[in-house]
Design a protein around this motif. Structure first.
Motif, mmCIF file in Angstrom:
data_model
loop_
_atom_site.group_PDB
_atom_site.id
_atom_site.type_symbol
_atom_site.label_atom_id
_atom_site.label_comp_id
_atom_site.label_asym_id
_atom_site.label_seq_id
_atom_site.Cartn_x
_atom_site.Cartn_y
_atom_site.Cartn_z
ATOM 1 N N ARG A 1 1.586 -10.525 20.476
ATOM 2 C CA ARG A 1 2.241 -11.770 20.070
ATOM 3 C C ARG A 1 1.319 -12.731 19.327
ATOM 4 N NH1 ARG A 1 5.812 -13.704 25.272
ATOM 5 N NH2 ARG A 1 6.962 -11.757 25.563
ATOM 6 N N VAL B 1 1.961 -14.885 16.044
ATOM 7 C CA VAL B 1 3.396 -14.908 15.789
ATOM 8 C C VAL B 1 3.929 -16.246 16.283
ATOM 9 C CG1 VAL B 1 5.620 -13.825 16.340
ATOM 10 C CG2 VAL B 1 3.576 -12.404 16.075
ATOM 11 N N SER B 2 4.715 -16.897 15.490
ATOM 12 C CA SER B 2 5.320 -18.162 15.894
ATOM 13 C C SER B 2 6.100 -17.959 17.184
ATOM 14 C CB SER B 2 6.265 -18.653 14.794
ATOM 15 O OG SER B 2 7.224 -19.550 15.312
ATOM 16 N N GLY B 3 5.967 -18.891 18.091
ATOM 17 C CA GLY B 3 6.732 -18.821 19.341
ATOM 18 C C GLY B 3 8.226 -18.764 19.089
ATOM 19 N N LEU B 4 8.687 -19.487 18.079
ATOM 20 C CA LEU B 4 10.107 -19.470 17.745
ATOM 21 C C LEU B 4 10.526 -18.108 17.194
ATOM 22 C CD1 LEU B 4 10.440 -23.002 16.106
ATOM 23 C CD2 LEU B 4 11.126 -22.300 18.417
ATOM 24 N N ALA B 5 9.680 -17.518 16.355
ATOM 25 C CA ALA B 5 9.988 -16.196 15.794
ATOM 26 C C ALA B 5 9.979 -15.139 16.883
ATOM 27 C CB ALA B 5 8.987 -15.844 14.691
ATOM 28 N N GLU B 6 9.004 -15.223 17.802
ATOM 29 C CA GLU B 6 8.907 -14.249 18.895
ATOM 30 C C GLU B 6 10.150 -14.340 19.776
ATOM 31 O OE1 GLU B 6 8.478 -12.165 22.343
ATOM 32 O OE2 GLU B 6 8.521 -14.348 22.411
#
Length: 102
Positions: free
Chosen positions: A88, A91-96
Motif C-alpha cells: 500500500r 498509494v493514496s488512502g482514498l484510492a486504496e
C-alpha cells in the motif's frame, strides 16, 4: 517490539490455561478473542476522546496485545502485515479504499 510480543503470544498459546492468559483466551476461541479486541478498541477510543494521554498509551498497549493474540490465532504474522503495508505504500488512502469495493 511488536514482533517480540507476537513471538511471546505464539509461544504461550500452547501453555497451561491455568497459568497463561494467552492460553486461556486462546482456549475460548476466536470469537472471544475478537470480542476482547473490540473491548480494547472501545477503551482506546474512550481514552483518546477524553484526551487522557496516559490512559491512551495503556489502552493502545492492551489493544496491540489483543490484536497479536487474534493474529496468532488466525495464523497471520507481523511479516504478513508488513507486506500488505509495503504493497500500500505510496498509494493514496482514498484510492486504496476505493480499490476494496471491487
Amino acid at each position: 517490539m511488536f514482533e517480540r510480543l507476537y513471538a511471546t503470544v505464539v509461544e504461550r498459546r500452547s501453555a497451561d490455561p491455568e497459568t497463561s492468559y494467552v492460553a486461556r483466551l486462546t482456549a475460548k476461541g476466536r470469537v472471544k478473542i475478537a470480542q476482547k479486541l473490540g473491548e480494547e478498541a472501545v477503551e482506546t477510543v474512550i481514552a483518546a476522546v477524553a484526551q487522557d494521554k496516559l490512559a491512551l498509551v495503556g489502552e493502545t498497549a492492551d489493544l496491540l496485545f489483543h490484536l497479536s493474540v487474534l493474529l496468532a490465532d488466525a495464523g497471520i504474522t507481523p511479516a504478513d502485515i508488513a507486506a500488505e503495508l509495503v504493497r500500500r505504500e505510496g498509494v493514496s488512502g482514498l484510492a486504496e479504499k476505493a480499490s476494496r469495493k471491487r
